[in-house]
Design a protein around this motif. Structure first.
Motif: not given
Length: 243
Positions: A143-163
């Protein structure tokens, strides 16, 4: 829009991806066996490895984008949290997502700090803000990894094997968050988890023998005959476990 033209990647003369041309208009789930080239494609989109052909995002060649412009455009969430400083706090780590907006030699702005805090609250992990990264469980770390990505407010988010490293309870939490992100971001999910892919419900790209096959319609991919042909194993009806 992401556009791939004649994309090819080799490692030690071995073809990993071969002559892939594709327009990704919106969300996408990338599937395939372990070692098929899923993560390689993600690294190509982020311009992290050498490749032949061209990759463009919104008609801009990714090789011509500055690091900051690329960071504002897309974020990459790896399968596992790996940092050089395990004692950095969660808040400090999430603030790193604002680095592309930070002025040189100055501290993060109040706006940056507010965005980081709001992101932690959005993912319901604000209570972890002062915790060090090495104190987190695997589910909290994801969840913290995802938070770091979201804080950048980027248009595209790539999630590599998140579960990949999560128990069923935390996998369900992550899956629900990923589905929610589709309302605000273009989500590219890389996974070998067919249950997760079915739940996220995006067009699918299947990589096998360095080639890629695109499935716009979910029903074209998630049926026993197609899955058996692609994976070379017998399938029974696939149940969605994240509902």
């Amino acid at each position: 829009m992401i556009r791939l033209d004649s994309l090819s990647v080799k490692y030690d003369e071995k073809n990993i991806l071969t002559d892939i041309s594709l327009e990704i208009q919106n969300h996408l789930t990338i599937l395939g066996a372990n070692g098929s080239g899923k993560s390689t494609l993600a690294k190509v989109l982020c311009n992290l490895i050498e490749y032949e052909g061209s990759v463009s995002i919104d008609a801009k060649d990714v090789k011509e984008l500055s690091l900051k412009d690329r960071a504002k455009l897309l974020s990459y969430v790896p399968a596992k949290l790996e940092v050089y400083d395990p004692f950095i706090s969660v808040k400090e780590f999430v603030l790193l997502g604002r680095f592309a907006y930070k002025k040189n030699f100055l501290d993060y702005s109040d706006k940056d700090k507010k965005i980081a805090l709001n992101t932690l609250e959005f993912l319901k992990v604000s209570h972890l803000s002062k915790h060090t990264l090495n104190s987190l469980s695997s589910g909290e770390a994801q969840l913290v990894l995802i938070a770091g990505a979201l804080s950048s407010q980027s248009k595209i988010i790539i999630l590599d094997e998140p579960t990949a490293n999560l128990d069923p309870h935390n996998a369900k939490i992550i899956a629900q968050h990923i589905k929610g992100l589709k309302e605000y971001h273009q989500v590219i999910l890389i996974t070998h988890d067919l249950h997760l892919a079915s739940f996220i419900d995006s067009p699918a790209l299947f990589i096998k023998d360095s080639k890629a096959t695109y499935f716009e319609n979910k029903k074209e991919f998630f049926n026993n005959s197609t899955l058996q042909e692609l994976y070379d194993v017998e399938f029974k009806d696939l149940a969605v476990k994240y509902e």
